[in-house]
Scaffold this active site. Structure first.
Site, PDB file in Angstrom:
ATOM      1  N   ASP A 201       0.763  -1.464  -0.033  1.00 64.06           N
ATOM      2  CA  ASP A 201      -0.012  -0.096  -0.115  1.00 64.06           C
ATOM      3  C   ASP A 201       1.027   1.189  -0.075  1.00 64.06           C
ATOM      4  O   ASP A 201       1.944   1.503   0.691  1.00 64.06           O
ATOM      5  CB  ASP A 201      -1.083   0.048   1.143  1.00 64.06           C
ATOM      6  CG  ASP A 201      -1.942   1.047   1.398  1.00 64.06           C
ATOM      7  OD1 ASP A 201      -2.945   0.977   0.284  1.00 64.06           O
ATOM      8  OD2 ASP A 201      -1.932   1.616   2.169  1.00 64.06           O
ATOM      9  N   GLU A 264       1.933  -0.117  -4.793  1.00 65.64           N
ATOM     10  CA  GLU A 264       1.028   0.703  -5.301  1.00 65.64           C
ATOM     11  C   GLU A 264       1.652   2.199  -5.442  1.00 65.64           C
ATOM     12  O   GLU A 264       2.242   2.756  -4.207  1.00 65.64           O
ATOM     13  CB  GLU A 264      -0.129   0.797  -4.208  1.00 65.64           C
ATOM     14  CG  GLU A 264      -1.174   1.678  -4.745  1.00 65.64           C
ATOM     15  CD  GLU A 264      -2.060   2.528  -3.681  1.00 65.64           C
ATOM     16  OE1 GLU A 264      -3.215   2.914  -3.731  1.00 65.64           O
ATOM     17  OE2 GLU A 264      -1.574   2.476  -2.413  1.00 65.64           O
TER      18      GLU A 264
HETATM   19  C1  GLC Z   1      -4.326   3.028  -0.928  1.00 66.64           C
HETATM   20  C2  GLC Z   1      -5.632   2.215  -0.881  1.00 66.64           C
HETATM   21  C3  GLC Z   1      -6.811   3.061  -0.516  1.00 66.64           C
HETATM   22  C4  GLC Z   1      -6.585   3.684   0.844  1.00 66.64           C
HETATM   23  C5  GLC Z   1      -5.165   4.145   1.212  1.00 66.64           C
HETATM   24  C6  GLC Z   1      -4.628   4.488   2.476  1.00 66.64           C
HETATM   25  O1  GLC Z   1      -4.264   4.149  -1.788  1.00 66.64           O
HETATM   26  O2  GLC Z   1      -5.704   1.484  -2.212  1.00 66.64           O
HETATM   27  O3  GLC Z   1      -7.881   2.428  -0.387  1.00 66.64           O
HETATM   28  O4  GLC Z   1      -7.475   4.402   1.173  1.00 66.64           O
HETATM   29  O5  GLC Z   1      -3.955   3.712   0.525  1.00 66.64           O
HETATM   30  O6  GLC Z   1      -4.336   3.286   3.119  1.00 66.64           O
END
Ligand code: GLC
Ligand code: CA
Length: 524
Positions: A201, A264
């Site tokens: 994440d 991500e």
């Molecule tokens: C990432 C996740 C998202 C979440 C954020 C905070 O972007 O994909 O859903 O709200 O992190 O953890």
């Protein structure tokens, strides 16, 4: 295809656990439900299942606020249920990927409860605590991605803590070696339980400026954009020190053999590709999100494919993403006809594709009545289109069943019944059948998996490219417009078309009329 790793050959499928399959009637999906549906996924032809967070959580951000990194939320099941899920997946030949959320924990995590208990607590430095500015206000101008200041005042200890997202999601201090060790233990906990890799994440946010300097204003900000876009994230994202952390995560995974590290990362391509590391010692796949908000036309996509391909470091493996739980669904972005074209694109581009659950049946963004809004991104910044509930509505298994086969109870978000797996199952012209055929074709054609991508071109609305491996050459043509378009292939035989009845057709060199929104894969 043996010289490639499984995650290079394979296709990843993202499950949003709350919305895949409920097994106990509480209206929320769970692990037992996902396990029950695994044969569907194996039959679809995907290779790895990535689960969004399933850890104990107060669910302020639906699991992205983790209160215990080494357990399962009772809402989703138990560690025993997880074992059953992972064992069954492995039996079916599917890999298991978890979501690793290292940037922040829940404010209810025992680490944070200790950290906030006093300035002297040994875990104080595990989070980002700062004195107020001289006027008593926040220490600097940093803004939360969920609106407002990123600093939350703590009355008891007289300091502010930093949260990039909700105040219920305090950021951990990744400059602290104890935090790094604790998080390394978390990776090992799951690797020891047979997990095949992680989606990390917000990987690009892990480290913040050591001097906590103010972010500069963003000259391109336009009213109506999320508040934090008022600033350039100069000191709060993509800091040089992050790469060393990626390397250490990667080193841990390498101890366990062929495990995959996916990041991500929402960054422009030149910065994104740095996350591969210098000598392949970084992430295996920094997620490539370009298709999520691409202008949907042939010229733009052709440019994107070429630029990405030429920016990739040597040995870096590409990847493409068409949808996820944070962005509007592809069928809503480009429409039903072009969603079929998008499916062909995703599964013929060079690199690992990631599918988002429900996109294989063309699910669209759900309608969420105002009194049923769940997502904090919508509740805390209403009216600017940040809400993510529409793309998180439950999987539509069978429109004829109550709860569409997702639940016997009252679903946590409204369920649409416009289409379903059941309705599309036996229909050769359905989106589901198209996905199955595409996945099957990919599996049986090395050119689609490991072939070079060549001759990427846009002619009017038609995007064409070739995939080439050893003696095999495939020609892909996608009509991104609604009108017919004549194209001149070399003589070719259609292996797959988004339209019925074209397979096996020999394409004349004199010209082939591609219907509006038709996409073909042909052998040349
Ligand atoms: C990432 C996740 C998202 C979440 C954020 C905070 O972007 O994909 O859903 O709200 O992190 O953890
Ligand atoms: Ca349930």
């Amino acid at each position: 295809m043996s010289e490639l790793a499984w995650w290079q050959r394979g296709v990843i499928y993202q499950v949003y656990p709350r919305s895949f399959q409920d097994s106990n009637g509480d209206g929320i999906g769970d692990l037992a439900g996902i396990t029950w549906r695994l044969p569907y996924l194996a039959g679809l032809g995907i290779d790895a299942v990535w689960l969004s967070p399933i850890y104990p959580s107060p669910m302020a951000d639906f699991g992205y606020d983790v209160a215990d990194y080494c357990d399962i939320d009772p809402m989703f099941g138990t560690l025993g249920d997880f074992k059953q899920f992972a064992d069954r997946a492995h039996e079916l030949g599917l890999k298991v990927l978890l979501d690793f959320v290292p940037n922040h924990s829940s404010d209810r995590h025992p680490w944070f409860e200790e950290s906030r208990s006093s300035r002297e607590n040994p875990k104080r430095d595990w989070y980002l605590w700062r004195d107020p500015a001289p006027d008593g206000g926040p220490p600097n101008n940093w803004l939360s991605r969920m609106g407002g200041s990123a600093w939350e005042w703590d009355e008891r200890t007289g300091q502010y803590y930093y949260h990039a997202f909700l105040r219920e999601q305090p950021d951990l201090n990744w400059r602290n070696p104890q935090v790094r060790r604790a998080m390394d233990d978390v990776l090992r906990f799951w690797l020891d339980r047979g997990v095949d890799g992680f989606r990390v994440d917000v990987l690009w946010l892990l480290i913040k400026d050591a001097q906590f300097r103010d972010n500069p204003p963003n000259p391109a900000y336009e009213p109506g954009q999320p508040e934090h876009h008022r600033q350039l994230q100069t000191y709060t994202e993509d800091q040089p020190e992050v790469h060393e952390i990626v390397r250490s995560m990667r080193a841990t995974l390498d101890e366990y053999g062929e495990r995959v590290l996916i990041g991500e990362i929402y960054l422009p391509v030149p910065q994104l590709v740095r996350y591969y590391g210098a000598n392949g010692d970084g992430a295996d796949m920094p997620f490539n999100f370009q298709l999520l908000n691409a202008a949907w036309n042939a010229g733009e996509i052709a440019r994107m494919i070429r630029d990405y391909d030429s920016a990739l470091p040597e040995h870096a493996w590409p990847n493409w993403v068409l949808g996820n739980h944070d962005n509007p669904r592809v069928a809503s972005r480009v429409g039903a006809a072009q969603a079929r074209v998008a499916a062909v694109l995703l599964l013929t581009l060079r690199g690992t594709p990631t599918l988002y659950y429900g996109d294989e049946i063309g699910m669209t963004d759900g309608e969420i009545p105002p009194d049923q809004v769940q997502d904090p991104a919508e509740i805390r910044q209403p009216g600017i289109g940040q809400g993510r509930d529409p793309e998180r509505t439950p999987m539509q298994w069978d429109a004829a069943l109550p709860g569409a086969g997702f639940t016997n109870g009252r679903s946590w978000l409204p369920i649409s019944t416009d289409t379903s797996v059941r309705a599309q199952d036996g229909d050769p012209s359905s989106m589901l059948s198209l996905y199955r055929r595409l996945l099957e074709l990919r599996r049986s054609n090395a050119a689609l998996v490991q072939g070079a991508i060549e001759n990427v071109a846009a002619t009017g609305d038609v995007l064409t490219f070739e995939r080439h491996y050893r003696g095999q050459r495939l020609f892909i043509a996608l009509n991104m417009g609604a009108a017919d378009a004549v194209m001149q292939p070399r003589s070719a035989v259609v292996l797959l078309s988004t339209l019925a009845g074209r397979e096996g057709l020999a394409l004349p060199e004199s010209g082939y009329r591609l219907a509006g929104s038709e996409a073909i894969i042909a052998a040349i």
